[in-house]
Design a protein around this motif. Sequence first.
Motif, short mmCIF file in Angstrom:
data_model
loop_
_atom_site.label_atom_id
_atom_site.label_comp_id
_atom_site.label_asym_id
_atom_site.label_seq_id
_atom_site.Cartn_x
_atom_site.Cartn_y
_atom_site.Cartn_z
N CYS A 86 5.86 46.58 -35.24
CA CYS A 86 6.02 45.52 -36.24
C CYS A 86 4.66 45.27 -36.88
O CYS A 86 3.65 45.24 -36.19
N CYS A 92 3.20 38.18 -34.01
CA CYS A 92 3.45 36.88 -33.40
C CYS A 92 2.83 36.95 -32.01
O CYS A 92 3.04 37.92 -31.29
N PHE A 113 3.22 35.72 -29.16
CA PHE A 113 3.98 35.72 -27.90
C PHE A 113 4.86 36.97 -27.80
O PHE A 113 5.60 37.12 -26.84
N CYS A 114 4.81 37.86 -28.81
CA CYS A 114 5.78 38.96 -28.88
C CYS A 114 5.13 40.29 -28.52
O CYS A 114 4.12 40.68 -29.11
N THR A 131 6.34 43.33 -28.99
CA THR A 131 6.46 44.33 -30.06
C THR A 131 5.28 44.24 -31.02
O THR A 131 4.78 45.24 -31.52
N GLY A 132 4.83 42.99 -31.27
CA GLY A 132 3.74 42.77 -32.21
C GLY A 132 2.41 43.38 -31.76
O GLY A 132 1.48 43.48 -32.56
FE1 SF4 Z 1 6.92 38.59 -34.80
FE2 SF4 Z 1 7.72 40.23 -32.87
FE3 SF4 Z 1 9.45 39.49 -34.81
FE4 SF4 Z 1 7.41 41.17 -35.35
S1 SF4 Z 1 9.13 41.58 -33.97
S2 SF4 Z 1 8.03 39.39 -36.57
S3 SF4 Z 1 5.77 40.38 -34.04
S4 SF4 Z 1 8.51 38.18 -33.25
#
Ligand code: SF4
Length: 427
Positions: free
Chosen positions: A147, A151, A153-154, A156-157
Amino acid sequence: MSDTNLMPIPGLIDPVPVPRADVVAGVTPREDGKIDLIGLPRKRIAELFEAAGLDARQAKLRAKQVFHWLYHRGVTDFAEMTDIAKAMRPWLSDRFVVGRPEIVEAQHSTDGTRKWLLRTPDAHDFEMVFIPDADRGTLCVSSQVGCTLNCRFCHTGTMRLVRNLTVGEIVGQVMLARDALGEWPKGVADTKIGTMADLDDDEDEGSYTSDGRLLTNIVMMGMGEPLYNFDNVRDALKLVMDGDGLALSKRRITLSTSGVVPKIAQCGEEIGVNLAVSLHAVTKDIRDEIVPINRKYGIEELLQACADYPGASNARRITFEYVMLKDKNDSDDDARELVRLLKHYKLPAKVNLIPFNPWPGAPYECSTPERVRRFSDIVFEAGISAPVRTPRGRDIDAACGQLKTAAEKKSRAELDRLYEDKQAALG
Ligand code: SF4
Ligand code: SAH
């Protein structure tokens, strides 16, 4: 260039930052020169058949038949397309294939949740998750590898490289889930052809479960920001909704965005599915920190776009996702401000409280169960539904924000650097 389209982070955060990987011919390139038909609309299939030598009428008819076999019956072998002349079938298989994403690993949780690690032809891994419940089965679909947003807390980010998934790779996830669940209709060729108009019928909700299917709902909540891969997500969901194919009602599909404001109206107009918004905070400071796209599109702008979302109503409410982070966004005041904002913008809203799923090196902790309950009560008492989402598939890392391949583990120092990089890119 190959079909790989990697984007280093920090990256642009304007909508559609990466060109469509399949833009040249609407086709995912393959080494053997054959064309994968998955992901192509009927019209494009007809054009390809015509280009390969069929006359226009034949091409159109065959495209219609093949489309039905592909999306309604889940057939991947032309030899099984029994209403197509026998001699025609090898002609098709010499030139075309019906693909699926490659499965690297399939896991099954003790609570029934299933997770698949999938691989693109150019060797990028992404994930999808199936979550069965008493009255529904939800497939959580990815839109990107990684991504561009970050974010805090994420998980994937924290992936450094991003590639948009193609239309075929997105719809292919749904096809693969149907394969795994054994849910394609069997028996003689079913010639009933539905229309998109069927899907516009408000009464159609529930019809999909009447035949006892397991996969009833789709959420675009896997890896990636779907509104940053808008065209591919739209075209894939159109295939999922096509009455002659997978025929899933738009009311059973939800797209989740972190708040790509300029694309929200277009999402309502061109896709028309339910909207979920990852709000997660009610003040500028905190949302700037945990959902950095907030620096570009602030809370007021975002909520106004939600209030204007085509198709939103009390019968079709917008979901506001709110991840519960200890001492960060979980106070009584936060809950009251959330209520105030939702009422101020007159939003037909429901709030989904998500207990934070920690991952190695994550800079936050989950709120205590008492805090989550108290927060939920405040919102409920104001007349807004605020259920707490039960974490599913934790034993196989299938829960929210865990969608990231193990090969990408980073140290805290690296995570902090990445965060600073992305913050700088947001300006
Ligand atoms: Fe945010 Fe994770 Fe959604 Fe990407 S995938 S927008 S980093 S919450
Ligand atoms: N990019 C989109 C969709 C994918 S994320 C979006 O952000 O909305 C799907 C949901 O999982 C979002 O609400 C996201 O904020 C949430 N999520 C991400 N990481 C999480 C974590 N570690 N714990 C709980 N929820 C998380």
